[in-house]
Structure formats: structure tokens, C-alpha cells
Design an enzyme around this catalytic site. Structure first.
Site, PDB file in Angstrom:
ATOM      1  N   GLY A  33       0.815  -1.220   0.000  1.00 25.07           N
ATOM      2  CA  GLY A  33       0.000   0.000   0.000  1.00 25.07           C
ATOM      3  C   GLY A  33       0.842   1.260   0.000  1.00 25.07           C
ATOM      4  O   GLY A  33       0.536   2.234  -0.695  1.00 25.07           O
ATOM      5  N   CYS A  34       1.916   1.239   0.759  1.00 20.41           N
ATOM      6  CA  CYS A  34       2.785   2.412   0.860  1.00 20.41           C
ATOM      7  C   CYS A  34       3.542   2.641  -0.445  1.00 20.41           C
ATOM      8  O   CYS A  34       3.765   3.781  -0.853  1.00 20.41           O
ATOM      9  CB  CYS A  34       3.749   2.264   2.036  1.00 20.41           C
ATOM     10  SG  CYS A  34       2.878   2.165   3.621  1.00 20.41           S
ATOM     11  N   THR A  35       3.913   1.564  -1.112  1.00 19.34           N
ATOM     12  CA  THR A  35       4.581   1.682  -2.401  1.00 19.34           C
ATOM     13  C   THR A  35       3.616   2.244  -3.438  1.00 19.34           C
ATOM     14  O   THR A  35       3.976   3.143  -4.210  1.00 19.34           O
ATOM     15  CB  THR A  35       5.137   0.313  -2.849  1.00 19.34           C
ATOM     16  OG1 THR A  35       6.092  -0.128  -1.878  1.00 19.34           O
ATOM     17  CG2 THR A  35       5.785   0.403  -4.221  1.00 19.34           C
TER      18      THR A  35
END
Length: 153
Positions: free
Chosen positions: A43-45
Site C-alpha cells: 500500500g505504501c509503495t
């Protein structure tokens, strides 16, 4: 804890380029300060790459993007290099920024409870005032929502 409509406190932290940065370094620009849980996670990527892909559009609106997590400098550097991120990631290993913006929340993963960063974005205007916050962010469509909001300013 800062609230919408208030001037935000200046901060001084280490950025992914290894230099100390302060919020005041960006006076006269909008600052998109986004908090995310962890480098290199799916998700952060996705979120970081979405900001990367819209970076020029933000720059055209005098907006600077700054990502914040509790990861150390070396992880931030690897994340930036691996995904070609054209903006700085800020090291918040003492969680002072996360506390000030009230993004540390109880979370649960694999049945374990812990305190972690709730994905959140804050828009600071050119004079250093918090003008908008997005909490409990869902990644899909979020970057476009922030960009569109700045266009209305």
C-alpha cells in the site's frame, strides 16, 4: 496536536537525501505532508508511486510533497532509489511528527494489537497554516483528490 485553520509548528528532521530539512524551508509553497506506515510495503509503495507519477502536476501548482514514516534513513534511501521517488521522505523515528499530527493509532494485524501510523495526509498552505487533512486514507484515488483540492485553492 494541530487543527485545520491553525499555523503549524516548524519542524527540523533528517530527510532521505541525508540533509536536515525544516518546514520553513518550503515557505511560499503548498506542502503535502503524507504519513504512511512503512517503506516497501504494497500500500505504501502504491501511494508513493502515485505521488511520484503526479509530482510534476503538484510542482506546477507550487506544491511540495513530503512523505513521513518511522523508518530509518537507510530504508528511506532504498525506497527512494528503488521507485525513483522525486520527493523527500522524512525520518520520524522518534515519532514527534506523528504525535503532533495525531496519526499514531491502535492497529491490529495478524491478531496482534500495536500502535502504528494511520495513513493520513495534511495540506499546509504557503503561509504555514493547515488548510486540509485527510485521515484513514484509502490509497486508490487519494493523490488525485489532494491534487484537485489544491487546484481549488
Amino acid at each position: 496536536m494541530v487543527k485545520v485553520g491553525e499555523k503549524v509548528e516548524n519542524f527540523k528532521v533528517t530527510a532521505s537525501n541525508g540533509e536536515e530539512v525544516q518546514l520553513s524551508d518550503f515557505h511560499g509553497k503548498y506542502v503535502v505532508l503524507y504519513f504512511y506506515p512503512k517503506d516497501m510495503t504494497p500500500g505504501c509503495t502504491t501511494e508513493a508511486c502515485s505521488f511520484r507519477d503526479q509530482h510534476t502536476n503538484f510542482a506546477d501548482l507550487d506544491a511540495v510533497i513530503l512523505g513521513v514514516s518511522g523508518d530509518p534513513l537507510d530504508k528511506h534511501k532504498k525506497f527512494v532509489e528503488k521507485h525513483g521517488l522525486p520527493f523527500l521522505l522524512l525520518v520520524d523515528d522518534d515519532q514527534q511528527l506523528a504525535k503532533y499530527y495525531d496519526v499514531l493509532k491502535p492497529k491490529k494485524m495478524f491478531g496482534k494489537e500495536f500502535i502504528g501510523i494511520e495513513r493520513s495526509t495534511f495540506l499546509i498552505d504557503k503561509e504555514g497554516k493547515l488548510v486540509k487533512e485527510w485521515r484513514k486514507v484509502k490509497v486508490n484515488g487519494h493523490v488525485e483528490e489532494v491534487l484537485n483540492f489544491i487546484k481549488t485553492m
